[in-house]
Design a protein around this motif. Structure first.
Motif, mmCIF file in Angstrom:
data_model
loop_
_atom_site.group_PDB
_atom_site.id
_atom_site.type_symbol
_atom_site.label_atom_id
_atom_site.label_comp_id
_atom_site.label_asym_id
_atom_site.label_seq_id
_atom_site.Cartn_x
_atom_site.Cartn_y
_atom_site.Cartn_z
ATOM 1 N N CYS A 289 40.538 34.533 34.209
ATOM 2 C CA CYS A 289 39.690 35.672 34.560
ATOM 3 C C CYS A 289 38.567 35.210 35.477
ATOM 4 C CB CYS A 289 39.113 36.329 33.309
ATOM 5 S SG CYS A 289 38.043 35.237 32.316
ATOM 6 N N THR A 290 37.852 36.170 36.061
ATOM 7 C CA THR A 290 36.737 35.869 36.949
ATOM 8 C C THR A 290 35.705 36.981 36.908
ATOM 9 O OG1 THR A 290 36.090 35.449 39.256
ATOM 10 C CG2 THR A 290 37.987 36.891 38.899
ATOM 11 N N LEU A 291 34.452 36.626 37.230
ATOM 12 C CA LEU A 291 33.404 37.625 37.333
ATOM 13 C C LEU A 291 33.531 38.441 38.617
ATOM 14 C CD1 LEU A 291 32.191 35.517 35.240
ATOM 15 C CD2 LEU A 291 29.959 36.227 36.071
ATOM 16 N N ALA A 292 34.247 37.921 39.587
ATOM 17 C CA ALA A 292 34.404 38.602 40.877
ATOM 18 C C ALA A 292 35.195 39.893 40.724
ATOM 19 C CB ALA A 292 35.106 37.683 41.876
ATOM 20 N N ASP B 132 33.006 29.486 39.155
ATOM 21 C CA ASP B 132 33.727 30.755 39.276
ATOM 22 C C ASP B 132 33.425 31.400 40.626
ATOM 23 O OD1 ASP B 132 35.329 32.984 38.034
ATOM 24 O OD2 ASP B 132 33.454 34.055 38.445
ATOM 25 N N ILE B 133 34.426 31.981 41.229
ATOM 26 C CA ILE B 133 34.299 32.585 42.548
ATOM 27 C C ILE B 133 33.301 33.741 42.543
ATOM 28 C CG2 ILE B 133 36.213 34.211 42.187
ATOM 29 C CD1 ILE B 133 35.342 32.391 45.459
ATOM 30 N N GLY B 134 33.073 34.342 41.382
ATOM 31 C CA GLY B 134 32.124 35.449 41.287
ATOM 32 C C GLY B 134 30.689 35.006 41.183
ATOM 33 N N VAL B 135 30.441 33.686 41.073
ATOM 34 C CA VAL B 135 29.086 33.150 40.916
ATOM 35 C C VAL B 135 28.682 32.266 42.086
ATOM 36 C CG1 VAL B 135 27.615 31.665 39.494
ATOM 37 C CG2 VAL B 135 29.208 33.245 38.404
ATOM 38 N N ARG B 136 29.570 31.387 42.505
ATOM 39 C CA ARG B 136 29.234 30.388 43.519
ATOM 40 C C ARG B 136 28.966 31.024 44.878
ATOM 41 N NH1 ARG B 136 34.385 26.559 43.352
ATOM 42 N NH2 ARG B 136 33.310 25.520 45.078
ATOM 43 N N ARG B 137 28.178 30.313 45.674
ATOM 44 C CA ARG B 137 27.778 30.831 46.979
ATOM 45 C C ARG B 137 28.425 30.088 48.148
ATOM 46 N NH1 ARG B 137 27.146 34.411 44.407
ATOM 47 N NH2 ARG B 137 25.246 35.476 43.725
ATOM 48 N N ASP B 138 29.147 29.015 47.850
ATOM 49 C CA ASP B 138 29.776 28.238 48.927
ATOM 50 C C ASP B 138 31.132 28.826 49.301
ATOM 51 O OD1 ASP B 138 30.868 27.585 46.509
ATOM 52 O OD2 ASP B 138 30.973 25.427 46.871
ATOM 53 N N VAL B 139 31.138 30.139 49.525
ATOM 54 C CA VAL B 139 32.370 30.837 49.882
ATOM 55 C C VAL B 139 32.157 31.619 51.167
ATOM 56 C CG1 VAL B 139 33.210 31.035 47.521
ATOM 57 C CG2 VAL B 139 31.744 32.827 48.451
#
Length: 251
Positions: free
Chosen positions: A128-131, A235-242
């Protein structure tokens, strides 16, 4: 869907769903995007082997999967009729039937837009993810685009099947300069490895069995907390290096 299991029945699948199936006695999972009519688009390496290059884990998984691969001279009667430009294509982004994708494993649904509490309650990463997911139409458009254009070289840590599915669902991809992709499964493996190493060092540092036991229990408790924090931070929904992926057709 719930904290204990993400298992789903085939008849409940919807176009654009991010699905996965466990391999090798639940050691790791393979991810893809459900299209429709039992078709799945997914990212693989070398005849469907979901591994990277050069690690002990890769070689172990490769060896374990070899007997399960369908030989090219005996193709699946369903997949062989699909409209790939190269019908013998077995790596990169491919389209296959649901049965070939599952390879005998169970069917699970990856969840999007979950809360932090729910995310941390799922002890295992890659579920699962927060995104938030974008619309099914956008998800399918990206999946077919990558089927035609590719998704780069497969890497078990930086660019794997879960990274592919996450990108299809969110349009986000980790900036190439970072050392790790957005895969929750990879983050879990790395965090767990850190706990094992820390526990081993504690064992070597303690000469008294009772002292080791007391210290190790405390260390494991702290280690699990660190494991959870690391999973959340990656998690992709938290990190900013995207970065937002812009397809050539959209420019």
């Amino acid at each position: 869907m719930g904290v204990l299991t993400n298992k789903i029945k085939r008849e409940n699948l919807k176009t654009g769903d991010h699905i996965y199936s466990y391999r090798l006695a639940y050691t790791y999972s393979h991810h893809g995007i459900y299209v429709d009519a039992g078709n799945v688009i997914h990212f693989t390496r070398e005849e469907g082997q979901e591994t990277g290059t050069g690690t002990v884990l890769d070689r172990f998984i490769d060896f374990s999967l070899l007997p399960r691969q369908r030989p090219l001279d005996n193709p699946c009667p369903i997949c062989s009729d699909q409209s790939n430009s190269d019908q013998s294509k077995r790596d990169g982004v491919i389209s296959s039937c649901l049965d070939c994708f599952l390879s005998g494993g169970g069917l699970y649904l990856y969840e999007y837009g979950v809360t932090r509490t729910f995310f941390l309650a799922k002890a295992r990463g890659g579920t699962c993810t927060l995104a938030s997911s974008e619309s099914p139409e956008q998800v399918i458009h990206r999946a077919f685009y990558f089927l035609r254009k590719g998704f780069g070289d497969y890497d078990v840590i930086k660019n794997n099947c879960e990274d592919f599915a996450l990108c299809c669902k969110t349009g986000l991809k980790v900036i190439p300069t970072v050392s790790m992709g957005q895969s929750g499964q990879a983050a879990s493996f790395q965090a767990a490895a850190g706990i094992v190493i820390s526990s081993s060092l504690l064992f070597l540092a303690r000469s008294s069995p009772l002292g080791f036991l007391a210290t190790n229990v405390t260390g494991l408790a702290g280690g699990y907390g660190t494991y959870c924090v690391n999973r959340l931070a990656n998690d992709i929904g938290v990190r900013r290096d995207v970065m937002k992926v812009v397809l050539e057709e959209e420019t």
